[in-house]
Design a protein around this motif. Sequence first.
Motif, PDB file in Angstrom:
ATOM      1  N   MET A 228       0.832  -1.192   0.000  1.00 57.40           N
ATOM      2  CA  MET A 228       0.000   0.000   0.000  1.00 57.40           C
ATOM      3  C   MET A 228       0.870   1.248   0.000  1.00 57.40           C
ATOM      4  O   MET A 228       0.859   2.035   0.932  1.00 57.40           O
ATOM      5  N   ALA A 229       1.662   1.340  -1.072  1.00 53.61           N
ATOM      6  CA  ALA A 229       2.516   2.508  -1.333  1.00 53.61           C
ATOM      7  C   ALA A 229       3.711   2.607  -0.398  1.00 53.61           C
ATOM      8  O   ALA A 229       4.342   3.654  -0.323  1.00 53.61           O
ATOM      9  N   ARG A 230       4.046   1.544   0.288  1.00 57.68           N
ATOM     10  CA  ARG A 230       5.262   1.523   1.097  1.00 57.68           C
ATOM     11  C   ARG A 230       6.321   0.717   0.349  1.00 57.68           C
ATOM     12  O   ARG A 230       6.031  -0.339  -0.203  1.00 57.68           O
ATOM     13  N   VAL A 231       7.530   1.233   0.344  1.00 53.56           N
ATOM     14  CA  VAL A 231       8.611   0.609  -0.402  1.00 53.56           C
ATOM     15  C   VAL A 231       9.499  -0.154   0.579  1.00 53.56           C
ATOM     16  O   VAL A 231       9.978   0.413   1.568  1.00 53.56           O
ATOM     17  N   TYR A 232       9.735  -1.438   0.286  1.00 54.78           N
ATOM     18  CA  TYR A 232      10.548  -2.277   1.164  1.00 54.78           C
ATOM     19  C   TYR A 232      11.786  -2.786   0.417  1.00 54.78           C
ATOM     20  O   TYR A 232      11.739  -3.048  -0.793  1.00 54.78           O
TER      21      TYR A 232
ATOM     22  N   ASP B 276      -5.423   0.349  -6.661  1.00 57.61           N
ATOM     23  CA  ASP B 276      -6.803   0.703  -6.327  1.00 57.61           C
ATOM     24  C   ASP B 276      -7.423  -0.414  -5.503  1.00 57.61           C
ATOM     25  O   ASP B 276      -7.693  -1.504  -6.016  1.00 57.61           O
ATOM     26  N   VAL B 277      -7.639  -0.166  -4.219  1.00 59.91           N
ATOM     27  CA  VAL B 277      -8.204  -1.186  -3.341  1.00 59.91           C
ATOM     28  C   VAL B 277      -9.589  -0.777  -2.835  1.00 59.91           C
ATOM     29  O   VAL B 277     -10.052  -1.248  -1.798  1.00 59.91           O
ATOM     30  N   ARG B 278     -10.252   0.065  -3.588  1.00 61.47           N
ATOM     31  CA  ARG B 278     -11.611   0.453  -3.221  1.00 61.47           C
ATOM     32  C   ARG B 278     -12.587  -0.677  -3.525  1.00 61.47           C
ATOM     33  O   ARG B 278     -12.400  -1.447  -4.452  1.00 61.47           O
TER      34      ARG B 278
END
Length: 202
Positions: free
Chosen positions: A1-5, A45-47
């Motif tokens: 969810m937009a976090r970079v690992y 998009d997780v809506r």
Amino acid sequence: MARVYDVTKGKDYYGPGGGYAFFSGRDGSRAFVSGQFDEAGLIDDVRGLSSSDYLGLKQWEEFYAKDYKKVGLLEGRFYNKQGEVTEEWKQLQRDISAAVKEQDTQDSEKKVFPPCNVEWTKEKGTRFWCTAKSGGIARTWIGVPRKLFYPGRDERCACVRDTGSPSTDPGASSNRGDLDNPHLKQYQDCPPDSFECWNKAK
């Protein structure tokens, strides 16, 4: 969810040719719960997901936070250029919170109305029955099968305690357990005091 690992230690999975290489370099959050791993499915998009899907996203997020080091944020749907959360991020957190709350409610419900044991055969049809441990809920009583229904939800078979005071009023003098709960109804052609019911094959 937009976090970079940094997934260097998982390069066999996320590196070129790895089984999850399609997740690298993009936010494909929806695919984690949809299982759609093509270009149309690997999106952020997780809506409009189901409650269980939002719980799944939460579990994946916890997995990555535990096993990999976060090194940044992805500008776009959930974070702006300054790294601040967007309205869509806030909505996602509300959706996840609602899913967690619903799960907690259902877990509490299952302690009062444990799911029945169920089996089906082509020859005999469907059998519903209760034991002292069904639906993963162990208890001191067996109960009788009833249909449990709530508005907007599918009916399910529940084992219902048929002696003692009702769960909603432990001080009551009634000795019918939870049988009088308004969200219950009997199975057709099933003896009301039987621990099992059959929907015969036609």
